[in-house]
Design a protein around this motif. Structure first.
Motif, PDB file in Angstrom:
ATOM      1  N   ARG A  34       0.817  -1.228   0.000  1.00  0.00           N
ATOM      2  CA  ARG A  34       0.000   0.000   0.000  1.00  0.00           C
ATOM      3  C   ARG A  34       0.841   1.263   0.000  1.00  0.00           C
ATOM      4  N   GLY A  35       2.115   1.122   0.339  1.00  0.00           N
ATOM      5  CA  GLY A  35       2.985   2.290   0.411  1.00  0.00           C
ATOM      6  C   GLY A  35       2.952   2.979   1.762  1.00  0.00           C
ATOM      7  N   ASP A  36       2.357   2.314   2.759  1.00  0.00           N
ATOM      8  CA  ASP A  36       2.308   2.877   4.107  1.00  0.00           C
ATOM      9  C   ASP A  36       3.656   2.788   4.814  1.00  0.00           C
ATOM     10  N   ARG A  37       4.463   1.813   4.415  1.00  0.00           N
ATOM     11  CA  ARG A  37       5.799   1.610   4.983  1.00  0.00           C
ATOM     12  C   ARG A  37       6.759   1.261   3.865  1.00  0.00           C
ATOM     13  N   GLU A  38       8.032   1.479   4.109  1.00  0.00           N
ATOM     14  CA  GLU A  38       9.088   1.105   3.166  1.00  0.00           C
ATOM     15  C   GLU A  38       9.967   0.044   3.826  1.00  0.00           C
ATOM     16  N   PRO A  39      10.256  -1.037   3.123  1.00  0.00           N
ATOM     17  CA  PRO A  39      11.119  -2.064   3.709  1.00  0.00           C
ATOM     18  C   PRO A  39      12.561  -1.581   3.793  1.00  0.00           C
ATOM     19  N   ASN A  40      13.283  -2.105   4.776  1.00  0.00           N
ATOM     20  CA  ASN A  40      14.699  -1.777   4.859  1.00  0.00           C
ATOM     21  C   ASN A  40      15.456  -2.529   3.770  1.00  0.00           C
ATOM     22  N   THR A  41      16.721  -2.289   3.676  1.00  0.00           N
ATOM     23  CA  THR A  41      17.541  -2.879   2.607  1.00  0.00           C
ATOM     24  C   THR A  41      17.532  -4.401   2.660  1.00  0.00           C
ATOM     25  N   THR A  42      17.645  -4.960   3.841  1.00  0.00           N
ATOM     26  CA  THR A  42      17.665  -6.415   3.978  1.00  0.00           C
ATOM     27  C   THR A  42      16.370  -7.039   3.485  1.00  0.00           C
ATOM     28  N   ILE A  43      15.244  -6.486   3.871  1.00  0.00           N
ATOM     29  CA  ILE A  43      13.945  -7.013   3.447  1.00  0.00           C
ATOM     30  C   ILE A  43      13.756  -6.811   1.951  1.00  0.00           C
ATOM     31  N   THR A  44      14.193  -5.684   1.415  1.00  0.00           N
ATOM     32  CA  THR A  44      14.094  -5.447  -0.028  1.00  0.00           C
ATOM     33  C   THR A  44      14.877  -6.504  -0.795  1.00  0.00           C
TER      34      THR A  44
END
Length: 68
Positions: A34-44
């Motif tokens: 939804r774009g409510d949060r951005e994943p960190n580098t590890t999760i990306t």
């Protein structure tokens, strides 16, 4: 992450299945989609690995679409 849902659907994964494979909750994944949060580098990186794309493709940096 605009492309996240597109890549997930292209790979035929449910939200629950992708979340399980990446090691995050289904709700967290929904927030990313939804774009409510951005994943960190590890999760990306984990998302990209499971979805068989690059982090740049997932983030929409290179302009590619799933399957292109």
């Amino acid at each position: 992450m605009e492309k996240l849902r597109c890549y997930r659907q292209f790979r035929g994964l449910s939200r629950a299945e992708l979340a399980h494979r990446v090691g995050i909750s289904t709700e967290t994944l929904a927030r990313y989609e939804r774009g409510d949060r951005e994943p960190n580098t590890t999760i990306t990186k984990r998302l990209a690995l499971v979805l068989k794309c690059t982090p740049n493709e997932l983030l929409g940096v290179d302009g590619k679409r799933p399957g292109a």
